[in-house]
Design a protein around this motif. Structure first.
Motif, short mmCIF file in Angstrom:
data_model
loop_
_atom_site.label_atom_id
_atom_site.label_comp_id
_atom_site.label_asym_id
_atom_site.label_seq_id
_atom_site.Cartn_x
_atom_site.Cartn_y
_atom_site.Cartn_z
N TYR A 1 -16.37 -1.93 20.38
CA TYR A 1 -16.02 -1.60 21.77
C TYR A 1 -17.23 -1.85 22.65
N TRP A 2 -17.02 -2.76 23.62
CA TRP A 2 -18.08 -3.02 24.60
C TRP A 2 -17.83 -2.09 25.80
N HIS A 3 -18.85 -1.35 26.18
CA HIS A 3 -18.74 -0.43 27.32
C HIS A 3 -19.96 -0.62 28.20
N ARG A 4 -19.83 -0.28 29.48
CA ARG A 4 -20.99 -0.55 30.36
C ARG A 4 -22.22 0.25 29.92
N PRO B 1 -24.35 -5.29 34.78
CA PRO B 1 -22.90 -5.36 34.96
C PRO B 1 -22.37 -6.79 35.09
N VAL B 2 -23.15 -7.68 35.75
CA VAL B 2 -22.68 -9.06 35.89
C VAL B 2 -22.66 -9.74 34.52
N ALA B 3 -23.73 -9.53 33.76
CA ALA B 3 -23.79 -10.13 32.41
C ALA B 3 -22.68 -9.56 31.54
N ALA C 1 -19.75 -8.50 32.58
CA ALA C 1 -18.47 -9.10 32.99
C ALA C 1 -18.34 -10.51 32.42
N LEU C 2 -19.45 -11.26 32.47
CA LEU C 2 -19.43 -12.63 31.92
C LEU C 2 -19.17 -12.62 30.42
N ARG C 3 -19.85 -11.66 29.73
CA ARG C 3 -19.65 -11.55 28.28
C ARG C 3 -18.18 -11.29 27.96
N ASN C 4 -17.59 -10.35 28.70
CA ASN C 4 -16.21 -9.98 28.40
C ASN C 4 -15.27 -11.15 28.64
N LEU C 5 -15.55 -11.89 29.72
CA LEU C 5 -14.71 -13.05 30.04
C LEU C 5 -14.88 -14.13 28.97
N ALA C 6 -16.16 -14.41 28.66
CA ALA C 6 -16.43 -15.45 27.65
C ALA C 6 -15.83 -15.04 26.30
#
Ligand SMILES: Cc1cc2nc3c(=O)[nH]c(=O)nc-3n(C[C@H](O)[C@H](O)[C@H](O)COP(=O)(O)OP(=O)(O)OC[C@H]3O[C@@H](n4cnc5c(N)ncnc54)[C@H](O)[C@@H]3O)c2cc1C
Length: 489
Positions: free
Chosen positions: A202-205, A354-356, A358-363
């Protein structure tokens, strides 16, 4: 009297080393300063390649019988699945992750050693040693206050992260300590919505939360938390773990009956050379890294599989000591690669920006939705992609289908190379003068029983640890490799 090989450290790597050496007929002594084996679950996974290599000796079945098969890894964010990697696509009869607590792995290894007449000499600590041209001598202290000097042919330091062998040799353990603290909980759970046949990340902020099934209803949980100011990481209570699960994981999951709660810090360190004369390092003594990917113990056990057959051939005087130098070269490269990939997995899981994130989750969503990427990840974790492309044991020729240094996937119908008490190369070729000439020229090195032809090469020579040495049509390439290391007539 023949001098033994002295193994310092009776953890999973030392015991794997002893089990391989003893079945190849080498005299072995294995000592450990601790009074007992670990009773902790520590390394939880046996990967496909380790199981394949165990099959050449004590057999993987006894582990499989005691373990729990897991067939996938899921990446998630809250209740949303980001991606999934299927382990059942791995090209191995062991196409799963075998979850088995390290305490159980060690028990089975020690049981096998006892069957071979080898006892781990416990409460026996190595305190000093000296290297000579013809051997090594080690001073050991026993719990009854006595000491002994053991004369050995070779010494193998399997003595873990704080290795006295490594420190005495003054080998730099280069690397760093991760900036987070980590917490593990071996607990029982209810209300967990995902399959207990899958690992979940689980990836969480605020950080990562990992669920690793041990048996139905029992899990290993791992979380990262901000670093505490002291020298030691904090050990969280069950209630604190529960609140991290509530925050980062799936709703409704309840933890109870903890078996083990412990804080740890991640060190990523490695020596450059695994050999100094008659002394070798293996396992955590040579490399330690993030538990991400669950590769630590597996990589260490595979160090043992790599070294044992080489020591056996040199001990039998079938090969020259130069063969032993390939151990450090091959395994140090593997250690570098494992360190890098475990570090990368940890870095991705613990992104704070947070930007990284979001990119990780999208990728992650895009890439893991692509079957090829999931398959590549599964293969990497299973350690079936480990190979030795730059080994001095590789012939110079090439075949279109299989390359020197690659893993030779065991086939259901054939005994794998290196099985039994004779560490010989196997030759895949048709019966005829070319094969007969090679087997009679190198009787101590090549198994006389030929194996079926491999497509694309008239001759495929496979090492006793199941890696391709030569694959082409020219017998001179086989001769070249075996003459490089063998004591031939
Ligand atoms: C919390 C945790 C989770 C982990 N999870 C995983 C995982 O999922 N997958 C994975 O592959 N790995 C995992 N690991 C790593 C794994 O536990 C280690 O890689 C593994 O134990 C290394 O085995 P080893 O035999 O090299 O060393 P160790 O297990 O450390 O054994 C070394 C032995 O040497 C003995 N010794 C030390 N000094 C001396 C001396 N001077 N004389 C005599 N004896 C001595 C010690 O008593 C010990 O028994 C995890 C580790 C931890 C801590």
């Amino acid at each position: 009297m023949t001098k033994p090989v002295l193994i310092i450290g009776g953890g999973p790597v030392g015991m794997t080393m002893a089990s391989e050496l003893v079945r190849y007929g080498l005299p072995v002594r294995i000592i450990d300063k601790a009074a007992h084996r670990t009773d902790k679950s520590k390394a939880l996974v046996l990967w496909s390649r380790t199981l394949e290599l165990l099959d050449r000796g004590m057999g993987a079945e006894r582990f499989v019988e005691r373990g729990f098969k897991v067939d996938g890894v899921t990446f998630a964010q809250g209740d949303k699945e980001v991606g999934h990697a299927c382990l059942d696509t791995i090209d191995s009869r062991y196409n799963y992750a075998l979850m088995i607590p390290q305490s159980e792995t060690e028990r089975l290894l020690e049981e096998y050693l006892a069957e071979q007449g080898v006892t781990v000499e416990r409460e026996t600590e190595a305190t000093a040693f000296a290297i000579r041209d013809d051997g090594v001598s080690a001073v050991v202290q026993k719990n009854d206050g006595t000491s002994e000097t053991i004369e050995a042919e070779w010494l193998i330091g399997c003595d873990g992260a704080h290795s006295i062998v490594r420190r005495t040799l003054d080998l730099p353990f280069v690397g760093e300590t991760n900036t987070s603290d980590w917490m593990l909980a071996d607990v029982h759970m209810t209300g967990y919505p995902r399959s207990d046949r899958s690992m979940s990340i689980y990836w969480h902020r605020d950080g990562v939360l990992i669920f690793l099934p041990i048996t139905p209803g029992r899990y290993r949980l791992i979380v990262d938390v901000p670093r505490s100011p002291g020298d030691q990481p904090l050990t969280l209570s069950l209630e604190q773990m529960q609140s991290l699960v509530d925050q980062r994981g799936p709703a409704g999951t309840r933890l109870f009956d903890p078996v083990w709660l412990s804080g740890f810090r991640i060190n990523e360190r490695k020596v450059a050379e695994y050999q100094q004369g008659r002394i070798f390092l293996a396992g955590d003594a040579a490399h330690i890294h993030s538990p991400a990917g669950g590769q630590g113990m597996n990589t260490g056990m595979q160090d043992a599989f790599n070294l044992a057959w080489k020591l056996a051939l040199v001990f039998r005087q079938a090969c020259r000591p130069a063969l032993l130098e390939t151990y450090s070269h091959e395994r140090s490269q593997v250690g570098d690669a494992v360190l890098k990939s475990a570090g990368r997995l940890t870095a991705v899981a613990t992104l704070r920006d947070p930007v990284a994130q979001a990119l990780r989750n999208l990728a992650g969503h895009v890439l893991l939705g692509w079957e090829k990427v999931g398959h590549a990840l599964a293969e990497q974790m299973s350690e079936t992609t480990i190979h030795y492309p730059e080994s001095a044991l590789n012939g110079t020729g090439r075949s279109a289908d299989i390359q020197p240094g690659e893993r030779f996937a065991p086939r259901e119908s054939e005994r794998p190379a290196g099985t039994g008490d004779d560490p010989r190369f196997v030759l895949h070729a048709v019966t005829g003068p070319m094969a007969t000439d090679l087997t009679s020229r190198f009787p101590e090195l090549i198994d006389p029983i030929l194996r079926p032809l491999v497509p694309g090469a008239a001759l495929t020579l496979v090492r006793p640890d199941g890696y391709v040495s030569v694959a082409n049509n020219d017998p001179d390439h086989v001769t070249e490799v075996l003459e490089r290391f063998g004591r031939h007539s």
